[in-house]
Scaffold this motif. Structure first.
Motif, PDB file in Angstrom:
ATOM      1  N   LEU A  24     -29.983 -21.175  -1.279  1.00  0.00           N
ATOM      2  CA  LEU A  24     -30.778 -20.161  -0.575  1.00  0.00           C
ATOM      3  C   LEU A  24     -32.163 -19.970  -1.205  1.00  0.00           C
ATOM      4  CD1 LEU A  24     -31.046 -17.982   1.591  1.00  0.00           C
ATOM      5  CD2 LEU A  24     -29.928 -16.385   0.019  1.00  0.00           C
ATOM      6  N   PRO A  25     -32.287 -19.888  -2.551  1.00  0.00           N
ATOM      7  CA  PRO A  25     -33.638 -19.755  -3.126  1.00  0.00           C
ATOM      8  C   PRO A  25     -34.568 -20.894  -2.743  1.00  0.00           C
ATOM      9  CG  PRO A  25     -31.997 -19.201  -4.772  1.00  0.00           C
ATOM     10  CD  PRO A  25     -31.253 -19.756  -3.591  1.00  0.00           C
ATOM     11  N   PHE A  26     -34.027 -22.130  -2.656  1.00  0.00           N
ATOM     12  CA  PHE A  26     -34.878 -23.253  -2.269  1.00  0.00           C
ATOM     13  C   PHE A  26     -35.387 -23.065  -0.839  1.00  0.00           C
ATOM     14  CE2 PHE A  26     -35.635 -27.503  -0.547  1.00  0.00           C
ATOM     15  CZ  PHE A  26     -36.482 -28.030  -1.516  1.00  0.00           C
ATOM     16  N   THR A  27     -34.526 -22.620   0.063  1.00  0.00           N
ATOM     17  CA  THR A  27     -34.949 -22.348   1.441  1.00  0.00           C
ATOM     18  C   THR A  27     -35.991 -21.241   1.480  1.00  0.00           C
ATOM     19  OG1 THR A  27     -32.761 -23.011   2.252  1.00  0.00           O
ATOM     20  CG2 THR A  27     -34.141 -21.719   3.742  1.00  0.00           C
ATOM     21  N   MET A  28     -35.821 -20.248   0.609  1.00  0.00           N
ATOM     22  CA  MET A  28     -36.757 -19.128   0.594  1.00  0.00           C
ATOM     23  C   MET A  28     -38.145 -19.538   0.103  1.00  0.00           C
ATOM     24  SD  MET A  28     -35.406 -16.561   1.946  1.00  0.00           S
ATOM     25  CE  MET A  28     -36.716 -15.407   1.526  1.00  0.00           C
ATOM     26  N   THR A  29     -38.240 -20.634  -0.672  1.00  0.00           N
ATOM     27  CA  THR A  29     -39.576 -21.094  -1.070  1.00  0.00           C
ATOM     28  C   THR A  29     -40.388 -21.496   0.151  1.00  0.00           C
ATOM     29  OG1 THR A  29     -38.777 -23.371  -1.432  1.00  0.00           O
ATOM     30  CG2 THR A  29     -38.772 -21.883  -3.329  1.00  0.00           C
ATOM     31  N   PHE A  81     -43.569 -16.303  -6.774  1.00  0.00           N
ATOM     32  CA  PHE A  81     -43.313 -16.853  -8.104  1.00  0.00           C
ATOM     33  C   PHE A  81     -41.835 -16.724  -8.470  1.00  0.00           C
ATOM     34  CE2 PHE A  81     -43.401 -16.826 -12.778  1.00  0.00           C
ATOM     35  CZ  PHE A  81     -44.100 -18.005 -12.999  1.00  0.00           C
ATOM     36  N   LEU A  82     -41.221 -15.587  -8.158  1.00  0.00           N
ATOM     37  CA  LEU A  82     -39.813 -15.367  -8.478  1.00  0.00           C
ATOM     38  C   LEU A  82     -38.904 -16.331  -7.727  1.00  0.00           C
ATOM     39  CD1 LEU A  82     -37.536 -13.732  -9.809  1.00  0.00           C
ATOM     40  CD2 LEU A  82     -37.679 -12.124  -7.884  1.00  0.00           C
ATOM     41  N   VAL A  83     -39.184 -16.527  -6.435  1.00  0.00           N
ATOM     42  CA  VAL A  83     -38.352 -17.419  -5.629  1.00  0.00           C
ATOM     43  C   VAL A  83     -38.464 -18.861  -6.112  1.00  0.00           C
ATOM     44  CG1 VAL A  83     -38.131 -18.434  -3.333  1.00  0.00           C
ATOM     45  CG2 VAL A  83     -38.260 -15.967  -3.575  1.00  0.00           C
ATOM     46  N   PHE A  84     -39.669 -19.287  -6.473  1.00  0.00           N
ATOM     47  CA  PHE A  84     -39.836 -20.641  -7.011  1.00  0.00           C
ATOM     48  C   PHE A  84     -39.078 -20.800  -8.331  1.00  0.00           C
ATOM     49  CE2 PHE A  84     -43.137 -21.294  -3.890  1.00  0.00           C
ATOM     50  CZ  PHE A  84     -43.158 -22.676  -3.717  1.00  0.00           C
ATOM     51  N   LEU A  85     -39.098 -19.775  -9.171  1.00  0.00           N
ATOM     52  CA  LEU A  85     -38.335 -19.826 -10.420  1.00  0.00           C
ATOM     53  C   LEU A  85     -36.837 -19.943 -10.146  1.00  0.00           C
ATOM     54  CD1 LEU A  85     -39.987 -17.255 -12.871  1.00  0.00           C
ATOM     55  CD2 LEU A  85     -39.881 -19.740 -13.110  1.00  0.00           C
ATOM     56  N   LEU A  86     -36.357 -19.156  -9.194  1.00  0.00           N
ATOM     57  CA  LEU A  86     -34.928 -19.206  -8.853  1.00  0.00           C
ATOM     58  C   LEU A  86     -34.549 -20.560  -8.272  1.00  0.00           C
ATOM     59  CD1 LEU A  86     -34.415 -15.678  -7.233  1.00  0.00           C
ATOM     60  CD2 LEU A  86     -33.611 -16.443  -9.472  1.00  0.00           C
ATOM     61  N   ALA A  87     -35.441 -21.121  -7.456  1.00  0.00           N
ATOM     62  CA  ALA A  87     -35.125 -22.381  -6.783  1.00  0.00           C
ATOM     63  C   ALA A  87     -35.131 -23.561  -7.741  1.00  0.00           C
ATOM     64  CB  ALA A  87     -36.107 -22.617  -5.639  1.00  0.00           C
ATOM     65  N   PHE A  88     -36.182 -23.697  -8.535  1.00  0.00           N
ATOM     66  CA  PHE A  88     -36.341 -24.889  -9.370  1.00  0.00           C
ATOM     67  C   PHE A  88     -35.853 -24.679 -10.806  1.00  0.00           C
ATOM     68  CE2 PHE A  88     -39.349 -25.590  -5.910  1.00  0.00           C
ATOM     69  CZ  PHE A  88     -39.065 -26.909  -5.579  1.00  0.00           C
TER      70      PHE A  88
END
Length: 365
Positions: A102-107, A22-29
């Protein structure tokens, strides 16, 4: 399948990774689109600043017109076929760049890890021994694993994307937003399905690969397979057409089904392929989940008849990867280059088959 005990048991197996997803998706989008809105506001303030007005007056020959400034501030979400300009003097546009962060890649990575935790990690921690004795059918256990993972990804994706688009649209006036609606809808749905596929792949692999390490490596290979095939086809096409890829970008969308926001054209064919893959993987997983047993834990292949398919897939992947890597560094060209490229691929496949056969069918198997 709707027993609380089963849901609680499966939740405990993935509970530590859910907040990360959830955190990574928040950071990405969400955070990504917040940053995009802030960048847009900075650009707008720059065009309104005294320094910019002074630059315009100092060098009138290179001064930007009002239309060029408006174009530069216009947020475009375009299809591949969309003509960016009606005239040769058309200026640039504001494009989203959070997709390369990087957050988008981490999703993508966290979606795969979520699937790994559901089956492959359960084998590593021997949690499958407990699963085998609980009074629930194997299909019910698989169904809860899949539904729980789908729910986590769906909520994380749509909440973060929705918040991001809401914030962006609240900061940028509507007259500066020009979206290709069909492409936007296709990418929103296609990205969601891509994340579901990334989650589902390691679950299917976990039921056919008994070794945890082997399952992780097989998952990585399957995730990389479509992009490796696409790069291989691009190289072959470049050799044949001397750099002209023709309609390959359109066909390539069918090999980007695991890439969120990776589609080029606004067509629903790739979406149908994604739905077909989801249905096929779910059907396949339901069959193998019924047949696998504790005795297969630790074995490379749960079903010995899959050794041949695994060997062929591995050898082909290695051959394409080596050929692509050589071409990227050496940049072969012409008919001789095509022959060398194909020779590198063939030799790599043959060597991989011999090495894999020795490993799969030798004493280690």
């Amino acid at each position: 399948m709707w027993q609380k005990g089963l849901w609680y048991k499966e939740w405990r197996g993935i509970r530590w990774v859910v907040p990360l997803v959830f955190l990574v998706f928040l950071l990405a989008f969400f955070v990504g689109l917040v940053n995009e809105a802030n960048t847009w506001n900075k650009n707008q303030m720059h065009y309104k600043s005294e320094d910019f007005q002074l630059e315009q007056e100092v060098d009138p020959d290179f001064a930007m017109t009002k239309q060029e400034i408006r174009d530069d501030l216009t947020v475009r979400y375009l299809a591949y076929e969309t003509n960016l300009s009606e005239s040769a003097n058309q200026y640039t546009y504001f494009f989203f760049s959070f997709m390369v962060s990087l957050p988008f890649t981490m999703t993508l990575v966290l979606s795969v890890i979520l699937g790994i935790c559901s089956v492959i990690l359960e084998r590593y921690t021997r949690g499958n021994h407990f699963t085998a004795v609980i009074p629930y059918s194997k299909k019910a256990i698989l169904g809860v694993k899949v539904l729980l993972g789908f729910a986590v990804i769906t909520v994380s994706y749509f909440v973060s994307l929705g918040l991001g688009l809401w914030y962006f649209s609240s900061q940028v006036p509507t007259e500066f937003i020009d979206f290709h609606q069909q492409k936007l809808i296709m990418d929103v749905l296609g990205s969601w399905l891509a994340y579901l596929l990334l989650f589902l792949l390691p679950i299917v692999v976990g039921y056919v690969i008994g070794s945890p390490l082997g399952g992780i490596l097989a998952t990585a290979g399957l995730v990389l397979l479509p992009s490796t095939i696409l790069a291989f086809v691009v190289h072959i096409t470049d050799f044949i057409n001397k750099g002209a890829s023709l309609d390959l970008p359109y066909v390539g969308d069918y090999l980007r089904v695991l890439e969120p926001l990776g589609f080029i054209r606004p067509a629903y064919g790739p979406l149908l392929l994604q739905l077909g893959l989801l249905a096929g993987l779910l059907a396949f997983a339901s069959v193998v989940a019924e047949r696998e047993s504790l005795e297969t834990s630790g074995k490379l292949f749960v079903f010995p008849e899959m050794r041949v398919w695994g060997l062929i897939s591995l050898a082909t992947l290695v051959g394409m990867f080596v050929a692509n890597m050589v071409q990227d560094f050496v940049n072969l060209s012409g008919m001789i280059g095509l022959v060398v490229f194909w020779l590198i691929f063939s030799v790599s496949v043959i060597v991989s088959i011999f090495a894999g056969a020795r490993f799969f069918y030798g004493k280690r198997s």
